[in-house]
Design an enzyme around this catalytic site. Structure first.
Site, mmCIF file in Angstrom:
data_model
loop_
_atom_site.group_PDB
_atom_site.id
_atom_site.type_symbol
_atom_site.label_atom_id
_atom_site.label_comp_id
_atom_site.label_asym_id
_atom_site.label_seq_id
_atom_site.Cartn_x
_atom_site.Cartn_y
_atom_site.Cartn_z
ATOM 1 C CB CYS A 15 -1.093 -0.130 1.337
ATOM 2 S SG CYS A 15 -0.070 -0.074 2.925
ATOM 3 C CG HIS B 270 -4.881 -0.149 4.754
ATOM 4 N ND1 HIS B 270 -3.844 -1.106 3.160
ATOM 5 C CD2 HIS B 270 -5.519 0.538 2.897
ATOM 6 C CE1 HIS B 270 -3.874 -1.252 2.128
ATOM 7 N NE2 HIS B 270 -5.236 -0.064 2.307
ATOM 8 C CG HIS C 184 -6.771 0.446 -1.095
ATOM 9 N ND1 HIS C 184 -7.258 -0.756 -0.402
ATOM 10 C CD2 HIS C 184 -8.027 0.637 -1.709
ATOM 11 C CE1 HIS C 184 -8.008 -1.571 -0.522
ATOM 12 N NE2 HIS C 184 -8.758 -0.329 -1.655
#
Length: 333
Positions: free
Chosen positions: A246, A294, A306
């Site tokens: 990510c 994240h 993402h």
């Protein structure tokens, strides 16, 4: 019986001599799936590339890019879905459908080339939508490419790349949105706006409007860059189009626009300027295992792009039952 583009199953007990025909490389490999390595995989990739589902260099190995390309083709043609047993496997049905698509595309190109009229304007064929094949699609792609919404070689088929490019143009100009009935359709309004487009967004209240640290133009360009990598697999520690995690994905996209940042999500979270609500191009953060762990890039309409561990690069809704309770906030570089 129709011969599959990539060969038919080998009959048990038959021994073959060395290839003597030019098409020997596409014979006798049957269904193709992840991990296979043979000449038929190359033919599969070439056909997928022609239909706009595969990008980059072709080869002989059925790896992550080929797997995603097959899945995209199956989803687009409604051959299979994530719940299907053969999702991502290029079996007889997938090969036959792909061959039909390639044949249809070739026939369309031949007819277009031999046509006595030189109809190359976008509007020559009326509204253009997914699946169309004609010279106007090529004109549409060239205009989208001219304004930075389409990348790669143009053709005559309105495939996934063209669909995404039209959607991006709709979002950029405010002509439509995911909730709109004609989102992704290049109708008269879209065609006219594309011909007159000068790089400014129709929805912008001022040509000089800025968000902290990033201009609105740059913000949309960041999103457009990020969308080019949808489908890229998740790789822990990955920072390239062969695989992203990510934070690696965010680093890669922002670096394309001259913006550097720390490597980890936690460090990025500490470094950004916090905002009360995200704007397009901002970074949104989530707590998945304690603290900022994240992150993704906000693209508008309460959605973010993402690199998910189970999905690869994808677009998700912030209203999703998983992401909504884990949302921490947003920030700008």
């Amino acid at each position: 019986m129709k011969k599959y583009l990539f060969g038919t199953a080998v009959t048990a007990g038959i021994l073959f001599a060395g290839p003597q025909a030019a098409d020997a490389a596409i014979d006798d490999h049957g269904s193709l799936s992840y991990g296979d390595s043979n000449s038929s995989v190359n033919d599969l990739q070439e056909a997928l590339k022609e239909e706009g589902h595969f990008e980059g260099h072709t080869g002989s190995r059925f790896g992550p890019k080929t797997l995603q390309a097959v899945k995209d083709f199956q989803s687009a043609e409604k051959i299979s879905s994530p719940s299907g047993s053969y999702y991502g496997v290029a079996g007889p049905s997938t090969q036959s459908a792909l061959m039909d698509a390639v044949d249809s595309n070739s026939s369309s190109n031949t007819a277009s080339s031999s046509s006595s009229s030189n109809s190359t304007s976008i509007g020559s064929h009326g509204s253009l939508s997914y699946g169309d094949r004609n010279s106007s699609v090529n004109a549409l792609q060239k205009k989208l490419k001219e304004h930075g919404f389409f990348e790669g070689a143009t053709g005559s088929r309105f495939g996934p790349k063209t669909l995404q490019a039209v959607k991006d143009f709709h979002s950029e100009t405010g002509l439509s949105s995911p909730s709109g009935s004609y989102y992704g359709v290049a109708g008269p309004s879209t065609q006219s706006a594309l011909m007159d487009y000068d790089g400014s967004s129709a929805s912008s209240s001022s040509s000089n409007e800025q968000v902290a640290g990033v201009s609105t133009g740059t913000s949309s360009n960041i999103v457009n860059t990020a969308k080019q990598y949808i489908g890229t697999p998740y790789v822990w520690g990955g920072m390239s189009p062969s695989g992203f995690d990510c934070s690696g994905f965010i680093n890669y996209v922002y670096d394309k626009h001259g913006k550097s940042m720390p490597r980890t999500v936690a460090s990025i979270y500490s470094d950004v300027t916090k905002v009360s609500s995200p704007s397009v191009g901002d970074i949104v953060f989530f707590d998945t295992r304690g603290g900022a762990s994240h992150a993704g890039i906000y693209i508008g309409n309460n959605e973010f792009i993402h690199a998910g561990a189970s999905t690869g690069v994808t677009i998700s809704s912030m209203d999703n039952s998983y992401w909504e309770p884990r949302y921490m906030g947003a920030g700008q570089i």
